[in-house]
Motif scaffolding. Sequence first.
Motif, PDB file in Angstrom:
ATOM      1  N   ILE A 193       0.765  -1.051  -0.057  1.00 35.77           N
ATOM      2  CA  ILE A 193      -0.135  -0.223   0.226  1.00 35.77           C
ATOM      3  C   ILE A 193       0.738   1.354   0.052  1.00 35.77           C
ATOM      4  O   ILE A 193       0.591   2.354  -0.690  1.00 35.77           O
ATOM      5  CB  ILE A 193      -0.954  -0.077   1.141  1.00 35.77           C
ATOM      6  CG1 ILE A 193      -2.109  -1.147   1.074  1.00 35.77           C
ATOM      7  CG2 ILE A 193      -1.638   1.249   1.439  1.00 35.77           C
ATOM      8  CD1 ILE A 193      -2.995  -1.194   2.217  1.00 35.77           C
ATOM      9  N   LYS A 194       1.974   1.174   0.706  1.00 36.60           N
ATOM     10  CA  LYS A 194       2.963   2.124   0.749  1.00 36.60           C
ATOM     11  C   LYS A 194       3.485   2.549  -0.486  1.00 36.60           C
ATOM     12  O   LYS A 194       3.790   3.866  -1.028  1.00 36.60           O
ATOM     13  CB  LYS A 194       3.960   2.244   1.907  1.00 36.60           C
ATOM     14  CG  LYS A 194       3.425   2.408   3.385  1.00 36.60           C
ATOM     15  CD  LYS A 194       4.545   2.037   4.234  1.00 36.60           C
ATOM     16  CE  LYS A 194       4.067   2.241   5.895  1.00 36.60           C
ATOM     17  NZ  LYS A 194       5.126   1.911   6.612  1.00 36.60           N
ATOM     18  N   GLU A 195       3.822   1.462  -1.152  1.00 37.99           N
ATOM     19  CA  GLU A 195       4.297   1.849  -2.510  1.00 37.99           C
ATOM     20  C   GLU A 195       3.430   2.432  -3.740  1.00 37.99           C
ATOM     21  O   GLU A 195       3.813   2.816  -4.811  1.00 37.99           O
ATOM     22  CB  GLU A 195       4.891   0.339  -3.006  1.00 37.99           C
ATOM     23  CG  GLU A 195       5.873  -0.248  -2.040  1.00 37.99           C
ATOM     24  CD  GLU A 195       6.438  -1.610  -2.675  1.00 37.99           C
ATOM     25  OE1 GLU A 195       5.696  -2.340  -3.350  1.00 37.99           O
ATOM     26  OE2 GLU A 195       7.414  -2.186  -2.138  1.00 37.99           O
ATOM     27  N   VAL A 196       2.144   2.445  -3.364  1.00 39.49           N
ATOM     28  CA  VAL A 196       1.461   2.563  -4.477  1.00 39.49           C
ATOM     29  C   VAL A 196       0.394   3.747  -4.184  1.00 39.49           C
ATOM     30  O   VAL A 196      -0.438   4.484  -5.067  1.00 39.49           O
ATOM     31  CB  VAL A 196       0.278   1.403  -4.841  1.00 39.49           C
ATOM     32  CG1 VAL A 196       1.227   0.108  -5.396  1.00 39.49           C
ATOM     33  CG2 VAL A 196      -0.685   0.728  -3.757  1.00 39.49           C
ATOM     34  N   TYR A 197       0.035   4.004  -2.929  1.00 37.20           N
ATOM     35  CA  TYR A 197      -0.846   5.040  -2.467  1.00 37.20           C
ATOM     36  C   TYR A 197      -0.594   6.467  -3.071  1.00 37.20           C
ATOM     37  O   TYR A 197      -1.606   7.273  -3.078  1.00 37.20           O
ATOM     38  CB  TYR A 197      -1.318   4.876  -1.067  1.00 37.20           C
ATOM     39  CG  TYR A 197      -0.283   5.694   0.063  1.00 37.20           C
ATOM     40  CD1 TYR A 197      -0.708   7.287   0.241  1.00 37.20           C
ATOM     41  CD2 TYR A 197       1.008   5.391   0.339  1.00 37.20           C
ATOM     42  CE1 TYR A 197       0.180   7.832   0.985  1.00 37.20           C
ATOM     43  CE2 TYR A 197       1.646   5.956   0.914  1.00 37.20           C
ATOM     44  CZ  TYR A 197       1.543   7.433   1.434  1.00 37.20           C
ATOM     45  OH  TYR A 197       2.042   8.183   2.298  1.00 37.20           O
ATOM     46  N   LYS A 198       0.712   6.628  -3.358  1.00 39.76           N
ATOM     47  CA  LYS A 198       0.982   8.011  -3.783  1.00 39.76           C
ATOM     48  C   LYS A 198       0.659   8.309  -5.375  1.00 39.76           C
ATOM     49  O   LYS A 198       0.791   9.206  -5.889  1.00 39.76           O
ATOM     50  CB  LYS A 198       2.322   8.420  -3.172  1.00 39.76           C
ATOM     51  CG  LYS A 198       2.268   8.804  -1.862  1.00 39.76           C
ATOM     52  CD  LYS A 198       3.936   9.302  -1.532  1.00 39.76           C
ATOM     53  CE  LYS A 198       3.847   9.696   0.061  1.00 39.76           C
ATOM     54  NZ  LYS A 198       5.244  10.019   0.251  1.00 39.76           N
ATOM     55  N   ASN A 199       0.351   6.895  -5.934  1.00 39.08           N
ATOM     56  CA  ASN A 199       0.279   7.203  -7.376  1.00 39.08           C
ATOM     57  C   ASN A 199      -0.927   7.443  -7.927  1.00 39.08           C
ATOM     58  O   ASN A 199      -2.360   6.900  -7.494  1.00 39.08           O
ATOM     59  CB  ASN A 199       0.409   5.783  -7.924  1.00 39.08           C
ATOM     60  CG  ASN A 199       0.673   5.535  -9.507  1.00 39.08           C
ATOM     61  OD1 ASN A 199       0.134   6.222 -10.270  1.00 39.08           O
ATOM     62  ND2 ASN A 199       1.783   4.989  -9.826  1.00 39.08           N
ATOM     63  N   GLU A 200      -1.086   8.548  -8.385  1.00 39.47           N
ATOM     64  CA  GLU A 200      -2.407   9.080  -8.880  1.00 39.47           C
ATOM     65  C   GLU A 200      -3.197   8.455  -9.964  1.00 39.47           C
ATOM     66  O   GLU A 200      -4.479   8.253  -9.701  1.00 39.47           O
ATOM     67  CB  GLU A 200      -2.211  10.575  -9.578  1.00 39.47           C
ATOM     68  CG  GLU A 200      -1.349  10.642 -11.039  1.00 39.47           C
ATOM     69  CD  GLU A 200      -1.171  11.723 -11.386  1.00 39.47           C
ATOM     70  OE1 GLU A 200      -0.847  11.856 -12.746  1.00 39.47           O
ATOM     71  OE2 GLU A 200      -1.153  12.762 -10.920  1.00 39.47           O
ATOM     72  N   LYS A 201      -2.730   7.341 -10.562  1.00 41.37           N
ATOM     73  CA  LYS A 201      -3.340   6.721 -11.316  1.00 41.37           C
ATOM     74  C   LYS A 201      -4.060   5.692 -10.529  1.00 41.37           C
ATOM     75  O   LYS A 201      -5.295   5.160 -11.182  1.00 41.37           O
ATOM     76  CB  LYS A 201      -2.490   5.919 -12.451  1.00 41.37           C
ATOM     77  CG  LYS A 201      -1.886   6.739 -13.368  1.00 41.37           C
ATOM     78  CD  LYS A 201      -1.009   5.837 -14.434  1.00 41.37           C
ATOM     79  CE  LYS A 201      -0.692   7.077 -15.684  1.00 41.37           C
ATOM     80  NZ  LYS A 201       0.277   8.026 -15.292  1.00 41.37           N
ATOM     81  N   LEU A 202      -3.741   5.203  -9.483  1.00 41.71           N
ATOM     82  CA  LEU A 202      -4.394   4.358  -8.862  1.00 41.71           C
ATOM     83  C   LEU A 202      -5.819   4.824  -8.280  1.00 41.71           C
ATOM     84  O   LEU A 202      -6.837   4.248  -8.214  1.00 41.71           O
ATOM     85  CB  LEU A 202      -3.600   3.796  -7.445  1.00 41.71           C
ATOM     86  CG  LEU A 202      -4.463   3.117  -6.202  1.00 41.71           C
ATOM     87  CD1 LEU A 202      -4.872   1.773  -6.756  1.00 41.71           C
ATOM     88  CD2 LEU A 202      -3.496   3.010  -4.879  1.00 41.71           C
ATOM     89  N   TRP A 203      -5.798   6.013  -7.900  1.00 40.22           N
ATOM     90  CA  TRP A 203      -6.979   6.653  -7.405  1.00 40.22           C
ATOM     91  C   TRP A 203      -7.859   7.136  -8.822  1.00 40.22           C
ATOM     92  O   TRP A 203      -9.339   7.147  -8.496  1.00 40.22           O
ATOM     93  CB  TRP A 203      -6.639   7.810  -6.791  1.00 40.22           C
ATOM     94  CG  TRP A 203      -5.888   7.545  -5.235  1.00 40.22           C
ATOM     95  CD1 TRP A 203      -4.433   7.799  -5.148  1.00 40.22           C
ATOM     96  CD2 TRP A 203      -6.282   6.502  -4.547  1.00 40.22           C
ATOM     97  NE1 TRP A 203      -4.098   7.077  -4.048  1.00 40.22           N
ATOM     98  CE2 TRP A 203      -5.113   6.268  -3.507  1.00 40.22           C
ATOM     99  CE3 TRP A 203      -7.428   5.908  -4.133  1.00 40.22           C
ATOM    100  CZ2 TRP A 203      -5.236   5.576  -2.305  1.00 40.22           C
ATOM    101  CZ3 TRP A 203      -7.397   5.019  -2.766  1.00 40.22           C
ATOM    102  CH2 TRP A 203      -6.362   4.930  -2.152  1.00 40.22           C
ATOM    103  N   LEU A 204      -7.324   7.605  -9.698  1.00 39.68           N
ATOM    104  CA  LEU A 204      -8.048   7.836 -10.985  1.00 39.68           C
ATOM    105  C   LEU A 204      -8.707   6.644 -11.460  1.00 39.68           C
ATOM    106  O   LEU A 204      -9.995   6.632 -11.492  1.00 39.68           O
ATOM    107  CB  LEU A 204      -7.268   8.331 -11.923  1.00 39.68           C
ATOM    108  CG  LEU A 204      -6.993   9.935 -11.916  1.00 39.68           C
ATOM    109  CD1 LEU A 204      -5.753  10.208 -12.753  1.00 39.68           C
ATOM    110  CD2 LEU A 204      -8.208  10.808 -11.979  1.00 39.68           C
ATOM    111  N   PHE A 205      -7.956   5.312 -11.480  1.00 38.00           N
ATOM    112  CA  PHE A 205      -8.723   3.920 -11.839  1.00 38.00           C
ATOM    113  C   PHE A 205      -9.879   3.590 -10.950  1.00 38.00           C
ATOM    114  O   PHE A 205     -10.914   3.070 -11.305  1.00 38.00           O
ATOM    115  CB  PHE A 205      -7.546   3.007 -11.887  1.00 38.00           C
ATOM    116  CG  PHE A 205      -6.667   3.351 -13.157  1.00 38.00           C
ATOM    117  CD1 PHE A 205      -7.038   3.837 -14.325  1.00 38.00           C
ATOM    118  CD2 PHE A 205      -5.353   2.577 -12.988  1.00 38.00           C
ATOM    119  CE1 PHE A 205      -6.043   4.083 -15.380  1.00 38.00           C
ATOM    120  CE2 PHE A 205      -4.447   2.586 -13.967  1.00 38.00           C
ATOM    121  CZ  PHE A 205      -4.779   3.366 -15.261  1.00 38.00           C
TER     122      PHE A 205
END
Length: 385
Positions: A193-205
Amino acid sequence: MIKKIQLPLQTINLILGFMVWVTLSSLLPSIREDIIIPQERVALLTAIPVVLGSILRIPLGYYTNVLGARWIFTISFIVLLFPVFYLSVANSYLDLIISGAFLGVGGAVFSVGVTSLPKYYPKERSGFVNGIYGIGNAGTAVSTFGLPVLAAQFGWRTAVQIYLVLLLFFIVLNFFLGDKKEPRMKTPLMQQIKEVYKNEKLWLFSFFYFITFGAFVAFTVFLPNFLVTSFGLSKVDAGTRTAIFIVIATAGRPSGGWLGDKFNAYKLMMGVFAGLTISAIILAFSPNLALYTVGCLGVAVSAGLGNGVLFKLVPQYFTKQLGTVNGIVAMMGGLGGFFPPLMLSSIHNLTGQYSIGFMALSQVSLASLILILWMYFDNKKAQKI
């Protein structure tokens, strides 16, 4: 041999999971004849299974990488024996709430297959494979059409108990045919989760799936009771029409995955959100059943295609954390099915109509269209650099 049967096995697992997930909403018109449910609490009751079915998608996606799909499906179906039996003997609104909450496990198993199956296929086929797995959404159609028919013949309690037999059969099936040697990944959940939560694409998807899959789930649980109360249709007729909606949306999923493999997924998503925007506007101004049907069919096509295309995009940006990311995106999609029925019910109680709620769907879809346009041009710019 075992590896080759994982796609059909996990697809029929998802069909059963989704059959169980919507048991309560499919039988609600029949259940209300035996158990008193205040009208203002109907929307909450149909939305309850969606909550656990959404939240559990993150741990189930993660533990699929740790334990393998064989064990996660087997354990999930064992757990589902309890709420299915409890629902069949329910005598109060509280009983329905308790059983409905745990029926959510049936919806949570979605993240198992989207995490497990990509391990068996090359990346260029990920859209089609996830689309085929997504045919499991048809389980909701099986229940919304089949359960009212069974309830009319044998009573709704007996109809529910038939699912106990199916669950026992699939527990045995997964134990013996599941892949014991599925590749495992044991990176701690919080680290992923720490590796991905700052990735804007995760939240857009996640936001896009909140709209597309959320629309699918919301209409699935909302339509049976809505068509009976608003248009005076019979329970079987309402179930049949809802099943048609589900079949169209489900057929759109593998089609969307296949199209995502062949064409630019961003452009396809633009078409999806344009279609949802127009369809929601039609629903907002539907004075009769015919126009309402046109709007619903538009939502079915658009949401179905969108669900398939989106899971072509996710593996392109996340590989090591695919199980966790799939769980987060899938959770948001499930939660997208929780809020609309409650919102529509509240709006109806205040205004006596549903138009404002459908207009809200059109505006959120329009905002998604703008965001996907931005992602498309940002992606083109990155490729030039």
